[in-house]
Design an enzyme around this catalytic site. Structure first.
Site, PDB file in Angstrom:
ATOM      1  N   ASP A 179      46.806  45.175  30.422  1.00 18.03           N
ATOM      2  CA  ASP A 179      45.826  45.588  31.726  1.00 18.03           C
ATOM      3  C   ASP A 179      44.475  44.787  31.298  1.00 18.03           C
ATOM      4  O   ASP A 179      44.116  44.455  30.345  1.00 18.03           O
ATOM      5  CB  ASP A 179      45.687  47.106  31.220  1.00 18.03           C
ATOM      6  N   GLU A 222      45.677  46.829  38.018  1.00 19.57           N
ATOM      7  CA  GLU A 222      45.426  45.691  37.202  1.00 19.57           C
ATOM      8  C   GLU A 222      46.342  45.605  36.029  1.00 19.57           C
ATOM      9  O   GLU A 222      45.973  45.334  34.835  1.00 19.57           O
ATOM     10  CB  GLU A 222      43.851  45.566  36.999  1.00 19.57           C
ATOM     11  N   ARG A 242      49.562  34.428  22.890  1.00 18.40           N
ATOM     12  CA  ARG A 242      49.097  33.356  23.646  1.00 18.40           C
ATOM     13  C   ARG A 242      48.610  33.393  24.834  1.00 18.40           C
ATOM     14  O   ARG A 242      47.724  32.918  25.502  1.00 18.40           O
ATOM     15  CB  ARG A 242      50.496  32.520  23.769  1.00 18.40           C
TER      16      ARG A 242
HETATM   17  N1  LIG Z   1      40.567  44.756  43.433  1.00 22.42           N
HETATM   18  C1  LIG Z   1      41.589  45.856  43.188  1.00 22.42           C
HETATM   19  N2  LIG Z   1      41.307  46.569  42.469  1.00 22.42           N
HETATM   20  C2  LIG Z   1      42.100  47.448  42.139  1.00 22.42           C
HETATM   21  C3  LIG Z   1      43.196  47.406  42.676  1.00 22.42           C
HETATM   22  N3  LIG Z   1      44.172  48.225  42.209  1.00 22.42           N
HETATM   23  C4  LIG Z   1      43.227  48.989  41.268  1.00 22.42           C
HETATM   24  N4  LIG Z   1      42.025  48.746  41.248  1.00 22.42           N
HETATM   25  C5  LIG Z   1      40.818  49.130  40.615  1.00 22.42           C
HETATM   26  O1  LIG Z   1      41.212  48.904  39.281  1.00 22.42           O
HETATM   27  C6  LIG Z   1      40.087  49.698  38.605  1.00 22.42           C
HETATM   28  C7  LIG Z   1      40.664  49.942  37.070  1.00 22.42           C
HETATM   29  O2  LIG Z   1      39.923  50.890  36.473  1.00 22.42           O
HETATM   30  P1  LIG Z   1      40.086  51.665  35.134  1.00 22.42           P
HETATM   31  O3  LIG Z   1      41.500  52.445  35.384  1.00 22.42           O
HETATM   32  O4  LIG Z   1      38.903  52.712  34.947  1.00 22.42           O
HETATM   33  O5  LIG Z   1      40.358  50.754  34.045  1.00 22.42           O
HETATM   34  P2  LIG Z   1      39.298  49.495  33.808  1.00 22.42           P
HETATM   35  O6  LIG Z   1      38.138  49.753  34.340  1.00 22.42           O
HETATM   36  O7  LIG Z   1      40.037  48.119  33.632  1.00 22.42           O
HETATM   37  O8  LIG Z   1      39.008  49.763  32.283  1.00 22.42           O
HETATM   38  P3  LIG Z   1      39.923  49.764  31.030  1.00 22.42           P
HETATM   39  O9  LIG Z   1      41.417  49.580  31.326  1.00 22.42           O
HETATM   40  O10 LIG Z   1      39.850  51.082  30.146  1.00 22.42           O
HETATM   41  O11 LIG Z   1      39.477  48.699  30.200  1.00 22.42           O
HETATM   42  C8  LIG Z   1      39.965  50.965  39.613  1.00 22.42           C
HETATM   43  O12 LIG Z   1      38.415  50.642  39.991  1.00 22.42           O
HETATM   44  C9  LIG Z   1      40.796  50.581  40.559  1.00 22.42           C
HETATM   45  O13 LIG Z   1      40.069  50.842  41.873  1.00 22.42           O
HETATM   46  C10 LIG Z   1      43.837  46.241  43.441  1.00 22.42           C
HETATM   47  O14 LIG Z   1      44.983  46.024  43.838  1.00 22.42           O
HETATM   48  N5  LIG Z   1      42.740  45.563  43.921  1.00 22.42           N
END
Ligand SMILES: Nc1nc2c(ncn2[C@@H]2O[C@H](COP(=O)(O)OP(=O)(O)OP(=O)(O)O)[C@@H](O)[C@H]2O)c(=O)[nH]1
Length: 302
Positions: A179, A222, A242
């Site tokens: 992630d 993500e 890696r």
């Molecule tokens: N640009 C984009 N953003 C996405 C997509 N799917 C999900 N997101 C965003 O990804 C973000 C995920 O945030 P969180 O789950 O809080 O996780 P994070 O900010 O990566 O924090 P940690 O995982 O704890 O490190 C959210 O703001 C979602 O709106 C996508 O297809 N495109």
């Protein structure tokens, strides 16, 4: 009762079926217009000639039946061998001008041969289009549009196949879940389209790090997963490390932006306590959670 006169010639000339008759020496005794059209030669240059001569002329003029061989002699020998060894055969043949015929060949009691052909071009073309459409639909149903990786469904299918195989053959199998760290900030700082580009480029990096029989998929948002058949937890940890380094060292470039991201990884190898695929995902997920808890940009092996 009056004897019925059947106008064979008239029927043969009007029918949609190509009809050819040869004697036991494979010399054409009869050929209707449709058969002449199939062979790409006029009726008069077919009648009274041996099948091998007709085929040779057809081949030399690049007309009639498509012959997928550079060795005409061997091809002809093969045809005659088949014709002599079976009394009836059905097959599909295609012509140089792109038509398809369903052929039926019979040997008569006097040793002669009848060849019938039915134009099935429309059916064959429709079949080919359907096959292509099916491939496109399958591709769409299993591919994640943004990254081109396998989607969640295809990934679960693959893990299920590999899980069953590994249990049956007692071979190792590992699953990585990863992630992007603090991805919300990327969206917040640069906007959603740039976030999408980051998701896509991380996918490219992951794809470059695996063998051809591994599978990288996007679980959603993500989050990604990587299926590593024939790989134990230790080896999977090395692959994950890696990947982690590779992502850390990648700069995602855009108009006046240079973004660096990191990822956290959870690694799980299947074990006796895993009853199904969901259990493996759960183990990898727990390891990923620990990686996040331990400060992110880390690999944790379950
Ligand atoms: N640009 C984009 N953003 C996405 C997509 N799917 C999900 N997101 C965003 O990804 C973000 C995920 O945030 P969180 O789950 O809080 O996780 P994070 O900010 O990566 O924090 P940690 O995982 O704890 O490190 C959210 O703001 C979602 O709106 C996508 O297809 N495109």
């Amino acid at each position: 009762m009056a004897e019925i006169q059947i106008p064979f010639e008239e029927i043969m000339d009007e029918t949609a079926v190509a009809v050819g008759m040869m004697d036991k020496y494979f010399v054409y005794q009869y050929c209707n217009n449709k058969m002449a059209e199939l062979l790409g030669l006029p009726v008069k240059s077919i009648l009274g000639r041996k099948q091998s001569e007709v085929i040779s002329e057809m081949y030399a003029k690049s007309v009639g039946v498509k012959i997928d061989s550079d060795d005409l002699k061997a091809w002809l020998e093969n045809v005659e061998r088949m014709q002599s060894s079976t009394t009836e055969r059905q097959f599909i043949t295609d012509t140089v001008d792109g038509r398809f015929f369903k052929m039926q060949r019979m040997t008569l009691s006097d040793g002669g041969h009848v060849v019938l052909g039915m134009d099935i071009t429309e059916l064959e073309v429709a079949k080919q289009q359907l096959t292509q459409l099916n491939e496109v639909l399958h591709e769409q149903a299993t591919t994640d549009e943004l990254t081109g990786l396998s989607n969640r469904r295809a990934l679960f299918d693959k893990v299920t196949i590999e899980f069953n195989r590994a249990k049956r053959l007692l071979t190792p199998l590992s699953l990585l879940i990863l992630d992007i760290d603090f991805f919300k900030k990327v969206n917040d700082n640069y906007g959603h389209p740039v976030g999408d580009r980051v998701i896509s480029q991380v996918a490219d990096v992951l794809q470059k790090e695996v063998r051809e029989y591994d599978l990288v998929g996007r679980l959603g948002g993500e989050e990604y997963a990587v299926v590593l058949p024939n790989t134990d937890a230790k080896q999977a940890g090395v692959v994950a490390e890696r990947m982690r380094l590779s992502i850390e060292n990648t700069t995602i470039e855009g108009e006046q932006i240079h973004i660096k991201v990191t990822c956290s990884f959870g690694v799980a190898e299947i074990c006796a306590s895993h009853n199904d695929v969901d259990d493996v995902f759960l183990s990898a997920d727990k390891a990923l959670y620990k990686a996040k808890q331990n400060g992110r940009n880390k690999v944790v092996v379950a």
